[in-house]
Design an enzyme around this catalytic site. Structure first.
Site, PDB file in Angstrom:
ATOM      1  N   ASP A   1       0.842  -1.189   0.000  1.00 30.87           N
ATOM      2  CA  ASP A   1       0.000   0.000   0.000  1.00 30.87           C
ATOM      3  C   ASP A   1       0.880   1.243   0.000  1.00 30.87           C
ATOM      4  OD1 ASP A   1      -2.399   1.325  -0.058  1.00 30.87           O
ATOM      5  OD2 ASP A   1      -2.661   1.339   2.115  1.00 30.87           O
TER       6      ASP A   1
ATOM      7  N   HIS B   1      -3.707  14.001   0.943  1.00 31.61           N
ATOM      8  CA  HIS B   1      -3.954  13.088   2.060  1.00 31.61           C
ATOM      9  C   HIS B   1      -2.765  13.057   3.022  1.00 31.61           C
ATOM     10  CE1 HIS B   1      -5.178   9.581   4.338  1.00 31.61           C
ATOM     11  NE2 HIS B   1      -4.057   8.958   3.999  1.00 31.61           N
TER      12      HIS B   1
ATOM     13  N   GLU C   1     -10.391   3.950   3.762  1.00 36.22           N
ATOM     14  CA  GLU C   1      -9.491   4.648   2.851  1.00 36.22           C
ATOM     15  C   GLU C   1      -9.879   4.290   1.429  1.00 36.22           C
ATOM     16  OE1 GLU C   1      -5.462   5.497   5.428  1.00 36.22           O
ATOM     17  OE2 GLU C   1      -5.378   3.941   3.880  1.00 36.22           O
TER      18      GLU C   1
ATOM     19  N   GLU D   1      -9.117   3.914  -2.282  1.00 35.16           N
ATOM     20  CA  GLU D   1      -7.874   3.712  -3.016  1.00 35.16           C
ATOM     21  C   GLU D   1      -8.144   3.046  -4.366  1.00 35.16           C
ATOM     22  OE1 GLU D   1      -4.641   2.091  -0.831  1.00 35.16           O
ATOM     23  OE2 GLU D   1      -5.366   2.812   1.116  1.00 35.16           O
TER      24      GLU D   1
ATOM     25  N   ASP E   1      -9.186   0.301   2.097  1.00 34.06           N
ATOM     26  CA  ASP E   1      -8.197  -0.155   3.082  1.00 34.06           C
ATOM     27  C   ASP E   1      -8.667   0.291   4.464  1.00 34.06           C
ATOM     28  OD1 ASP E   1      -5.821  -1.350   3.964  1.00 34.06           O
ATOM     29  OD2 ASP E   1      -4.776   0.561   3.944  1.00 34.06           O
TER      30      ASP E   1
ATOM     31  N   ARG F   1      -7.701   3.865  13.362  1.00 32.15           N
ATOM     32  CA  ARG F   1      -6.828   5.018  13.547  1.00 32.15           C
ATOM     33  C   ARG F   1      -6.234   5.095  14.948  1.00 32.15           C
ATOM     34  NH1 ARG F   1      -5.503   6.156   8.457  1.00 32.15           N
ATOM     35  NH2 ARG F   1      -7.297   6.755   7.182  1.00 32.15           N
TER      36      ARG F   1
ATOM     37  N   GLN G   1      -3.448   2.610  14.969  1.00 30.77           N
ATOM     38  CA  GLN G   1      -2.401   3.126  14.089  1.00 30.77           C
ATOM     39  C   GLN G   1      -1.592   4.233  14.764  1.00 30.77           C
ATOM     40  OE1 GLN G   1      -3.949   4.918  10.520  1.00 30.77           O
ATOM     41  NE2 GLN G   1      -1.937   5.405   9.694  1.00 30.77           N
TER      42      GLN G   1
ATOM     43  N   LYS H   1      -3.858  -1.672  10.270  1.00 31.74           N
ATOM     44  CA  LYS H   1      -4.167  -1.807   8.845  1.00 31.74           C
ATOM     45  C   LYS H   1      -4.403  -3.244   8.401  1.00 31.74           C
ATOM     46  CE  LYS H   1      -3.357   2.496   7.320  1.00 31.74           C
ATOM     47  NZ  LYS H   1      -4.253   3.250   6.436  1.00 31.74           N
TER      48      LYS H   1
ATOM     49  N   THR I   1      -8.731  -5.576   4.109  1.00 29.76           N
ATOM     50  CA  THR I   1      -8.721  -4.677   2.962  1.00 29.76           C
ATOM     51  C   THR I   1      -9.691  -5.253   1.943  1.00 29.76           C
ATOM     52  OG1 THR I   1      -6.408  -4.039   3.318  1.00 29.76           O
ATOM     53  CG2 THR I   1      -7.330  -3.655   1.130  1.00 29.76           C
TER      54      THR I   1
ATOM     55  N   GLU J   1     -10.019  12.439   7.780  1.00 27.01           N
ATOM     56  CA  GLU J   1      -9.885  13.735   7.118  1.00 27.01           C
ATOM     57  C   GLU J   1     -11.229  14.446   7.025  1.00 27.01           C
ATOM     58  OE1 GLU J   1      -7.072  13.653   3.487  1.00 27.01           O
ATOM     59  OE2 GLU J   1      -7.798  11.597   3.725  1.00 27.01           O
TER      60      GLU J   1
END
Length: 401
Positions: A116, A123, A189, A191, A223, A227, A230, A243, A247, A348
């Site tokens: 990834d 971002h 996420e 992607e 993904d 948080r 993380q 993570k 996915t 975000e």
């Protein structure tokens, strides 16, 4: 353009023809090509026409087909285009048209390795401001190389697979020591994923201009990210348990050939990149995503503004001599645009949970049990047509145990 009846708003027009794996009832999984509201069961059509390699379409994954390489990919696409455009093929194909609503779609290929990247400057800047508010948002290496990490291939799952809320260590603000428990800041996420067909040789980097010789096509990627896990674990070695739990990818693999009219030049890169990342024709794609949270549209991230191109990602992935294998998946990292409604993650979109969004009349920050996220996407061609990438969905289930 085709003898098949296709709804006007279909993501799968006659110029797309993505490949996937389906199961019809109790039958064994096999390969189909999506068109309109149907798919073509390719194995019996190819067998009846005595097509070379017809047995590959009876396989439960795309891997054997992907391993054939670009000449075979091109020949297969030309055959598919002929099947749907030439009315003389109708009698051979029509008995093997199956409504997509009648089948269960599978993981389209067996994932060999998963990498990834972190290719969106917007971002990366946003997360830098959120995670390191007292420092420069971009770390010194970010504009010199496509930053990435190795993920966990065994937890790449098909669209529609339930996502169990992960548990792990997290250190709440103000706490002296970490605690263990379910993630309270579960995120998405948006992607774009690139699917490797032709392998490379160990010890021989893949140059930027060889990208199309190795990559067959693309899938949508979500993904999922915890948080809070993380934030506690990522220094100094980067993403790990926050993570690696899941996915999701879309069921249809759209070929690079189908996307050729959506190609746009790569934006300027300053400072200049090192020679192995440089090229005269580095490109991105004009792709738009839509994110729906419990059915409500909350974001529309644009791909064409990504800082690093997919060819550069592949070149950097292999520059140390690492080989790529059939079935490798590498993803772009979160796709985010400059506007708030173009952000490709909820951390975000809600600015770390401090600016909730209203979802179906309710203020929300991160994912709750029972929430469902759906990501769709399409490429825009030079004449305004859309090449759909399908959909990737997932519903959050409570922590196991």
């Amino acid at each position: 353009m085709t003898w098949i009846d296709i709804p006007d708003n279909s993501p799968f027009g006659p110029d797309n023809l993505p490949l996937g794996v389906f199961r019809l009832g109790d039958e064994e999984p096999r390969i189909g090509a999506a068109i309109g509201d149907h798919l073509i069961d390719l194995a019996p059509v190819a067998s009846a026409q005595m097509l070379d390699g017809s047995q590959l379409f009876a396989q439960p994954t795309l891997n054997a087909f992907l391993a054939l390489g670009r000449p075979a990919w091109r020949a297969t696409r030309e055959w598919l285009l002929e099947l749907v455009r030439n009315t003389a093929e109708r009698d051979a194909v029509e008995p093997h048209l199956i409504p997509r609503s009648a089948v269960t779609l599978q993981l389209p290929f067996e994932v060999a390795d998963y990498v990834d990247f972190y290719a969106s400057e917007t971002h990366a800047t946003n997360l830098g401001r959120l995670f390191r508010p007292d420092s420069e948002p971009l770390l010194p290496n970010w504009k010199h190389l496509p930053v990435g990490y190795h993920g966990r291939a065994g937890t790449v799952v098909a669209s529609g697979t339930e996502i169990v809320r992960p548990s792990g260590q997290r250190k709440p603000p103000g706490a002296d020591v970490p605690a263990y428990g379910p993630s309270a800041r579960l995120d998405i996420e948006v992607e774009l994923g690139f699917v490797v067909g032709t392998p490379s040789t160990l010890g021989r980097p893949v140059p930027v201009d060889a990208f199309e010789e190795h990559v067959y096509g693309v899938v949508l990627v979500n993904d999922w990210s915890a948080r809070d896990l993380q934030a506690w674990e990522y220094v100094p070695l980067g993403p790990f348990l926050g993570k690696s739990f899941a996915t999701s990818i879309s069921p249809w693999v759209v070929s690079l050939e189908a996307l050729k009219d959506s190609v746009v030049p790569l934006g300027p890169q300053d400072p200049p990149v090192l020679p192995y990342l440089a090229g005269s024709e580095l490109v991105n794609h004009d792709i738009t995503f839509e994110v729906r949270w419990n059915g409500q549209l909350v974001s529309s991230p644009p791909y064409k503004g990504m800082y690093w191109s997919p060819a550069q990602m592949l070149a950097h992935l292999s520059v140390n001599g690492a080989s790529v294998r059939t079935g490798d998946l590498f993803a772009s990292g979160t796709v985010s645009g400059p506007e708030k409604d173009q952000r490709g993650s909820f951390i975000e979109l809600t600015w770390g949970g401090r600016e909730p969004v209203v979802v179906n009349g309710e203020q929300r920050t991160f994912l709750q049990d029972g929430d469902e996220v759906s990501i769709t996407g399409w490429a825009t061609t030079s004449d305004g047509r859309r090449i759909g990438l399908g959909e990737v969905t997932g519903r959050i289930a409570p922590t196991a145990g």
